[in-house]
Design an enzyme around this catalytic site. Structure first.
Site, PDB file in Angstrom:
ATOM      1  N   PHE A  47      56.674 -23.963 -14.281  1.00  0.00           N
ATOM      2  CA  PHE A  47      57.349 -24.107 -15.770  1.00  0.00           C
ATOM      3  C   PHE A  47      58.416 -22.910 -15.761  1.00  0.00           C
ATOM      4  CE2 PHE A  47      57.355 -25.483 -19.776  1.00  0.00           C
ATOM      5  CZ  PHE A  47      58.223 -24.427 -20.479  1.00  0.00           C
ATOM      6  N   ASP A  57      60.892 -15.144 -11.423  1.00  0.00           N
ATOM      7  CA  ASP A  57      61.036 -15.671 -12.939  1.00  0.00           C
ATOM      8  C   ASP A  57      60.113 -14.866 -13.719  1.00  0.00           C
ATOM      9  OD1 ASP A  57      60.943 -18.716 -14.895  1.00  0.00           O
ATOM     10  OD2 ASP A  57      60.738 -16.358 -15.524  1.00  0.00           O
ATOM     11  N   LYS A  82      62.062 -13.326 -23.408  1.00  0.00           N
ATOM     12  CA  LYS A  82      60.709 -13.103 -23.990  1.00  0.00           C
ATOM     13  C   LYS A  82      60.541 -11.856 -24.793  1.00  0.00           C
ATOM     14  CE  LYS A  82      58.028 -16.938 -22.216  1.00  0.00           C
ATOM     15  NZ  LYS A  82      57.595 -17.801 -23.327  1.00  0.00           N
TER      16      LYS A  82
HETATM   17  C1  LIG Z   1      57.902 -18.349 -16.746  1.00  0.00           C
HETATM   18  C2  LIG Z   1      58.943 -18.983 -17.768  1.00  0.00           C
HETATM   19  N1  LIG Z   1      60.037 -19.254 -17.288  1.00  0.00           N
HETATM   20  C3  LIG Z   1      61.125 -19.711 -18.362  1.00  0.00           C
HETATM   21  C4  LIG Z   1      60.797 -19.997 -19.598  1.00  0.00           C
HETATM   22  C5  LIG Z   1      61.535 -20.713 -20.572  1.00  0.00           C
HETATM   23  O1  LIG Z   1      61.898 -19.713 -21.663  1.00  0.00           O
HETATM   24  P1  LIG Z   1      62.590 -20.350 -23.127  1.00  0.00           P
HETATM   25  O2  LIG Z   1      61.348 -20.989 -23.466  1.00  0.00           O
HETATM   26  O3  LIG Z   1      62.945 -18.868 -23.681  1.00  0.00           O
HETATM   27  O4  LIG Z   1      63.731 -20.975 -22.772  1.00  0.00           O
HETATM   28  C6  LIG Z   1      59.270 -19.900 -19.831  1.00  0.00           C
HETATM   29  C7  LIG Z   1      58.854 -20.144 -21.319  1.00  0.00           C
HETATM   30  N2  LIG Z   1      57.675 -20.246 -21.689  1.00  0.00           N
HETATM   31  C8  LIG Z   1      57.005 -21.111 -22.489  1.00  0.00           C
HETATM   32  C9  LIG Z   1      55.595 -20.912 -22.608  1.00  0.00           C
HETATM   33  C10 LIG Z   1      55.045 -21.848 -23.624  1.00  0.00           C
HETATM   34  C11 LIG Z   1      55.865 -22.738 -24.510  1.00  0.00           C
HETATM   35  C12 LIG Z   1      56.906 -22.684 -24.155  1.00  0.00           C
HETATM   36  C13 LIG Z   1      57.881 -23.392 -25.184  1.00  0.00           C
HETATM   37  O5  LIG Z   1      58.990 -24.235 -24.536  1.00  0.00           O
HETATM   38  O6  LIG Z   1      57.447 -23.889 -26.290  1.00  0.00           O
HETATM   39  C14 LIG Z   1      57.841 -22.059 -23.627  1.00  0.00           C
HETATM   40  C15 LIG Z   1      58.414 -19.258 -19.152  1.00  0.00           C
HETATM   41  O7  LIG Z   1      57.068 -18.957 -19.198  1.00  0.00           O
END
Ligand SMILES: Cc1ncc(COP(=O)(O)O)c(CNc2cccc(C(=O)O)c2)c1O
Length: 399
Positions: free
Chosen positions: A134, A220, A249
């Site tokens: 993810f 990441d 984050k």
């Molecule tokens: C490892 C990792 N890489 C990239 C992202 C993307 O980050 P952004 O969401 O800021 O674009 C994540 C995000 N992680 C994450 C975990 C749970 C829900 C959601 C959601 O999109 O609601 C996102 C993540 O957990």
């Protein structure tokens, strides 16, 4: 809640709690009910909700200068870049806003390096990724996802990605020799997939495989970084200095969207003026807030605290699982953990457990069916964990 349902896109299925206030490890709903927040906005609120130092930085900067675009310099961005470069040991910083923007930036940087430094044939670059990854929700990022919900009817997809099984060194060994492979993008722990911790030594061996095949190791750390797993970065457990590091984050303590990509000059300098950027990327609020958010992590020793509290949480959950077979087992590092519920991923048991936890004052959410993530803000104390463990034990007893 009703307004969101009436006027909002139906792109989430939230736990039915309407939150209004947050402080430290707690949030309150509109009726004033208090909850432990065991999600921390998926590890964006590591420093605790509304940390006074981070909020003060936001307030002060918002009264001075909020946004200039990168058409000009601003007096906060240089100090931000210098702080990150020294703190993470990489020479250059490219600031963005969301995690996905950070991942997209890393992909573009790695590809460009592949053509202009490694010297592979134009438009032939391949980046290796892991199954069940993810990395965000953009069209290119879901192009290398194998999650049907993330990909169905969003095509056509971006080419140039090779999927391999996670935590499987020989799978990487097979593909990394391909001269057109320019990078390996990996989560040090797979968060969204359900907190999958790879075998000890996996990341280090992959890093060495990348080094010996002139392939960039891209970490990441958007979810695993910034003290969440009990270290400054999850890759610190294996003493890896990545070629490209992606942060997001908790980089801003949950008060503002901030992400950043770090690399040494020999990689980052392939990006020339006008070739990449973003309106808000590197704005003075993001810069000032993030410096304060990182100082909080350092000065409050949140990495060590996360390490110790995580061990305490897992031992408490192990004790519960010995007495209650609904809790199959627990996995994680630091305060990035998950309970694996003893039911099928298709069952709604984990969802119902989360509803029961909510009614007892603890907010958590399942990921992928029978896995319940437990990732509270890293400022949680042992007495608070004891209280949370009692809530979890009481709820699991009723299933
Ligand atoms: C490892 C990792 N890489 C990239 C992202 C993307 O980050 P952004 O969401 O800021 O674009 C994540 C995000 N992680 C994450 C975990 C749970 C829900 C959601 C959601 O999109 O609601 C996102 C993540 O957990």
């Amino acid at each position: 809640m009703d307004l969101e349902k009436q006027f909002g896109a139906n792109n989430y299925h939230p736990i039915p709690a309407v939150l209004q206030k947050g402080k430290g490890v707690y949030v309150w709903d509109t009726e004033g009910k208090k909850y432990f927040d065991f999600l921390a906005a998926y590890s964006a609120v590591n420093q605790g909700h509304c940390h006074p130092r981070i909020v003060a930085a936001l307030q002060k900067q918002s009264e001075e200068l909020t946004l200039t675009s990168r058409a000009f310099y601003n007096d906060k961005l240089g100090p931000f870049m210098s702080f990150l470069s020294h703190y993470f040991g990489l020479e250059k910083v490219l600031p963005m806003n969301t995690g996905a923007e950070g991942v997209e930036t890393a992909i573009k940087l790695c590809r460009k390096w592949g053509y202009e430094v490694k010297g592979i044939n134009k438009n032939k670059s391949k980046i290796v990724v892991c199954e069940n990854n993810f990395h965000g929700r953009t069209t290119t990022i879901i192009s290398f996802s194998n999650d049907k919900d993330a990909t169905e009817n969003f095509g056509p997809f971006t080419e140039g990605f090779v999927k391999i099984p996670y935590s499987n060194v020989s799978a990487l060994e097979k593909v990394v020799k391909d001269p057109e492979v320019v990078g390996f993008l990996v989560e040090p722990i797979q968060g969204e997939a359900g907190v999958y911790v790879p075998d000890d030594g996996y990341l280090k061996t992959c890093f060495e495989l990348c080094k010996s095949n002139n392939v960039l190791f891209i970490a990441d750390e958007i979810q695993t970084g910034l003290a969440r797993t009990g270290k400054r970065l999850a890759i610190d457990y294996e003493n890896i200095k990545p070629d490209i590091l992606i942060l997001g984050k908790a980089l801003s303590g949950g008060v503002y969207p901030v992400s950043a990509v770090l690399a040494d000059a020999c990689i980052m300098d392939v990006i020339k003026p006008g070739q990449h950027g973003s309106t808000y990327g590197g704005n003075p609020i993001a810069a000032r807030v993030s410096i304060e958010a990182l100082k909080v992590i350092e000065e409050e020793k949140l990495s060590d605290h996360s390490y110790k509290m995580g061990a305490f949480l897992r031992s408490g959950l192990d004790n519960i699982s010995k007495k209650n077979n609904i809790l199959n087992f627990v996995r994680g590092k630091g305060l990035m953990n998950a309970m694996i519920i003893n039911d099928t991923p298709q069952s709604d048991t984990a969802w119902n457990i989360c509803l029961a936890l909510k009614n007892k004052g603890l907010l958590a959410k399942p990921t992928h069916g029978n896995i319940i993530r437990l990732s509270p803000p890293l400022v949680i104390t042992k007495p608070q964990l004891e209280e949370a463990l009692n809530i979890i034990s009481d709820v699991l007893k009723s299933f």
